[in-house]
Design a protein around this motif. Sequence first.
Motif, PDB file in Angstrom:
ATOM      1  N   ARG A  17      -8.902  -1.712  13.325  1.00  0.00           N
ATOM      2  CA  ARG A  17      -8.657  -3.058  13.883  1.00  0.00           C
ATOM      3  C   ARG A  17      -9.939  -3.878  13.852  1.00  0.00           C
ATOM      4  O   ARG A  17      -9.929  -5.076  13.557  1.00  0.00           O
ATOM      5  CB  ARG A  17      -8.248  -2.951  15.356  1.00  0.00           C
ATOM      6  CG  ARG A  17      -6.860  -2.460  15.621  1.00  0.00           C
ATOM      7  CD  ARG A  17      -6.845  -2.151  17.078  1.00  0.00           C
ATOM      8  NE  ARG A  17      -5.554  -2.065  17.678  1.00  0.00           N
ATOM      9  CZ  ARG A  17      -5.366  -1.866  18.985  1.00  0.00           C
ATOM     10  NH1 ARG A  17      -6.399  -1.765  19.790  1.00  0.00           N
ATOM     11  NH2 ARG A  17      -4.191  -1.775  19.493  1.00  0.00           N
ATOM     12  N   ASP A  41     -10.719  -5.038  10.397  1.00  0.00           N
ATOM     13  CA  ASP A  41      -9.859  -6.187  10.035  1.00  0.00           C
ATOM     14  C   ASP A  41     -10.416  -7.484  10.635  1.00  0.00           C
ATOM     15  O   ASP A  41     -10.423  -8.530   9.985  1.00  0.00           O
ATOM     16  CB  ASP A  41      -8.427  -5.967  10.534  1.00  0.00           C
ATOM     17  CG  ASP A  41      -7.690  -4.904   9.720  1.00  0.00           C
ATOM     18  OD1 ASP A  41      -8.203  -4.497   8.663  1.00  0.00           O
ATOM     19  OD2 ASP A  41      -6.608  -4.471  10.153  1.00  0.00           O
ATOM     20  N   LEU A  42     -10.867  -7.407  11.882  1.00  0.00           N
ATOM     21  CA  LEU A  42     -11.443  -8.600  12.533  1.00  0.00           C
ATOM     22  C   LEU A  42     -12.716  -9.053  11.802  1.00  0.00           C
ATOM     23  O   LEU A  42     -12.971 -10.246  11.648  1.00  0.00           O
ATOM     24  CB  LEU A  42     -11.790  -8.294  13.987  1.00  0.00           C
ATOM     25  CG  LEU A  42     -10.711  -8.490  15.041  1.00  0.00           C
ATOM     26  CD1 LEU A  42     -11.271  -8.158  16.421  1.00  0.00           C
ATOM     27  CD2 LEU A  42     -10.203  -9.933  15.032  1.00  0.00           C
ATOM     28  N   GLU A  55     -13.402  -8.592   8.657  1.00  0.00           N
ATOM     29  CA  GLU A  55     -12.984  -9.192   7.388  1.00  0.00           C
ATOM     30  C   GLU A  55     -12.462 -10.617   7.609  1.00  0.00           C
ATOM     31  O   GLU A  55     -12.725 -11.524   6.825  1.00  0.00           O
ATOM     32  CB  GLU A  55     -11.897  -8.332   6.743  1.00  0.00           C
ATOM     33  CG  GLU A  55     -11.557  -8.784   5.346  1.00  0.00           C
ATOM     34  CD  GLU A  55     -10.691  -7.781   4.619  1.00  0.00           C
ATOM     35  OE1 GLU A  55      -9.768  -7.229   5.255  1.00  0.00           O
ATOM     36  OE2 GLU A  55     -10.937  -7.547   3.435  1.00  0.00           O
ATOM     37  N   GLU A  56     -11.733 -10.785   8.711  1.00  0.00           N
ATOM     38  CA  GLU A  56     -11.200 -12.110   9.055  1.00  0.00           C
ATOM     39  C   GLU A  56     -12.349 -13.110   9.211  1.00  0.00           C
ATOM     40  O   GLU A  56     -12.258 -14.251   8.767  1.00  0.00           O
ATOM     41  CB  GLU A  56     -10.461 -11.973  10.393  1.00  0.00           C
ATOM     42  CG  GLU A  56      -9.380 -12.964  10.650  1.00  0.00           C
ATOM     43  CD  GLU A  56      -8.700 -12.665  11.974  1.00  0.00           C
ATOM     44  OE1 GLU A  56      -9.216 -13.103  13.016  1.00  0.00           O
ATOM     45  OE2 GLU A  56      -7.656 -11.977  11.986  1.00  0.00           O
ATOM     46  N   GLN A  57     -13.432 -12.651   9.832  1.00  0.00           N
ATOM     47  CA  GLN A  57     -14.581 -13.541  10.046  1.00  0.00           C
ATOM     48  C   GLN A  57     -15.250 -13.914   8.724  1.00  0.00           C
ATOM     49  O   GLN A  57     -15.631 -15.058   8.504  1.00  0.00           O
ATOM     50  CB  GLN A  57     -15.605 -12.888  10.984  1.00  0.00           C
ATOM     51  CG  GLN A  57     -15.150 -12.809  12.426  1.00  0.00           C
ATOM     52  CD  GLN A  57     -14.736 -14.166  12.966  1.00  0.00           C
ATOM     53  OE1 GLN A  57     -15.424 -15.170  12.753  1.00  0.00           O
ATOM     54  NE2 GLN A  57     -13.611 -14.221  13.659  1.00  0.00           N
ATOM     55  N   ALA A  70     -13.859 -14.019   5.863  1.00  0.00           N
ATOM     56  CA  ALA A  70     -12.949 -14.900   5.112  1.00  0.00           C
ATOM     57  C   ALA A  70     -13.180 -16.362   5.493  1.00  0.00           C
ATOM     58  O   ALA A  70     -12.908 -17.271   4.700  1.00  0.00           O
ATOM     59  CB  ALA A  70     -11.501 -14.497   5.379  1.00  0.00           C
ATOM     60  N   GLU A  71     -13.714 -16.587   6.698  1.00  0.00           N
ATOM     61  CA  GLU A  71     -14.002 -17.962   7.154  1.00  0.00           C
ATOM     62  C   GLU A  71     -14.969 -18.657   6.192  1.00  0.00           C
ATOM     63  O   GLU A  71     -14.879 -19.855   5.956  1.00  0.00           O
ATOM     64  CB  GLU A  71     -14.626 -17.960   8.554  1.00  0.00           C
ATOM     65  CG  GLU A  71     -13.737 -17.373   9.639  1.00  0.00           C
ATOM     66  CD  GLU A  71     -12.685 -18.359  10.103  1.00  0.00           C
ATOM     67  OE1 GLU A  71     -13.005 -19.551  10.178  1.00  0.00           O
ATOM     68  OE2 GLU A  71     -11.561 -17.925  10.368  1.00  0.00           O
ATOM     69  N   GLN A  74      -9.884 -11.013  21.404  1.00  0.00           N
ATOM     70  CA  GLN A  74      -9.532 -11.170  19.977  1.00  0.00           C
ATOM     71  C   GLN A  74      -8.636 -10.017  19.522  1.00  0.00           C
ATOM     72  O   GLN A  74      -7.675 -10.219  18.787  1.00  0.00           O
ATOM     73  CB  GLN A  74     -10.803 -11.165  19.118  1.00  0.00           C
ATOM     74  CG  GLN A  74     -11.599 -12.437  19.192  1.00  0.00           C
ATOM     75  CD  GLN A  74     -10.892 -13.576  18.493  1.00  0.00           C
ATOM     76  OE1 GLN A  74     -10.291 -13.395  17.449  1.00  0.00           O
ATOM     77  NE2 GLN A  74     -10.916 -14.746  19.087  1.00  0.00           N
ATOM     78  N   VAL A 105      -4.686 -10.311  18.125  1.00  0.00           N
ATOM     79  CA  VAL A 105      -4.158  -9.779  16.860  1.00  0.00           C
ATOM     80  C   VAL A 105      -3.002  -8.814  17.143  1.00  0.00           C
ATOM     81  O   VAL A 105      -1.980  -8.838  16.457  1.00  0.00           O
ATOM     82  CB  VAL A 105      -5.275  -9.057  16.070  1.00  0.00           C
ATOM     83  CG1 VAL A 105      -4.706  -8.377  14.834  1.00  0.00           C
ATOM     84  CG2 VAL A 105      -6.358 -10.059  15.679  1.00  0.00           C
ATOM     85  N   HIS A 163       2.546  -7.712  13.482  1.00  0.00           N
ATOM     86  CA  HIS A 163       1.423  -6.780  13.557  1.00  0.00           C
ATOM     87  C   HIS A 163       1.917  -5.336  13.533  1.00  0.00           C
ATOM     88  O   HIS A 163       2.843  -4.972  14.245  1.00  0.00           O
ATOM     89  CB  HIS A 163       0.628  -7.041  14.842  1.00  0.00           C
ATOM     90  CG  HIS A 163      -0.407  -5.989  15.099  1.00  0.00           C
ATOM     91  ND1 HIS A 163      -1.540  -5.872  14.327  1.00  0.00           N
ATOM     92  CD2 HIS A 163      -0.458  -4.993  16.010  1.00  0.00           C
ATOM     93  CE1 HIS A 163      -2.256  -4.860  14.777  1.00  0.00           C
ATOM     94  NE2 HIS A 163      -1.625  -4.305  15.785  1.00  0.00           N
TER      95      HIS A 163
END
Length: 189
Positions: free
Chosen positions: A17, A20-21, A23-25, A27-28, A176, A180, A186
């Motif tokens: 998890r 993933d968070l 990676e999300e950052q 991607a910004e 956060q 998610v 999810h």
Amino acid sequence: MADSLALWHAEHVNFARLLDLLEEQVAEFHQGERPDYALMSDILYYMRNFADRVHHPPEDVAYARLAERDPGVQLQVNRLLQEHCVIAIAGEELLNCLKEISEDVLAPRSHLEAATATYLVYYRHHLATEERLVMPRAAQVLTGEDWAAVAAAVPAGSDPLFGDDMLERFEVLRRQIDRVAQAPGHDPA
Ligand SMILES: [Fe+2]
Ligand SMILES: [Fe+2]
């Protein structure tokens, strides 16, 4: 054995998890946005201080016992042990990168992206190997005495992010994670 394996797997789910968070950052960046560097630092702080220091020592014991019981997995086990060192170094590198940014050192953006990508690739590959190959074999061949030795290698203290005694610095990160987890579609596995 069942308890140790369940805890082992649950920690992997938590780490996945957090990856993933992370990676999300990153991607910004690609969307022209500014990542939440503080959140990224909290993730890495947890991974360095909990995953590397609390999760890996019992694994090291389990792998040593596993290689004794089944010499056929020795090569695989050696690789996983090396990966524990590589992951720790890659995590430190990424943490340093984030520290430079927080101190306004003009570090190139590509450096942070590359350090994050390296960390994500190593860690996800490592978790997948443990889950698919090593843990099922450990469940088959480790004895009750082996599992007792694994449990004894868990350092004292509770998980500072997912445990009951959460550290204050992890409040935002925890929110956060919950966001998610509650998102439609999810998959908690
Ligand atoms: Fe590991
Ligand atoms: Fe692991």
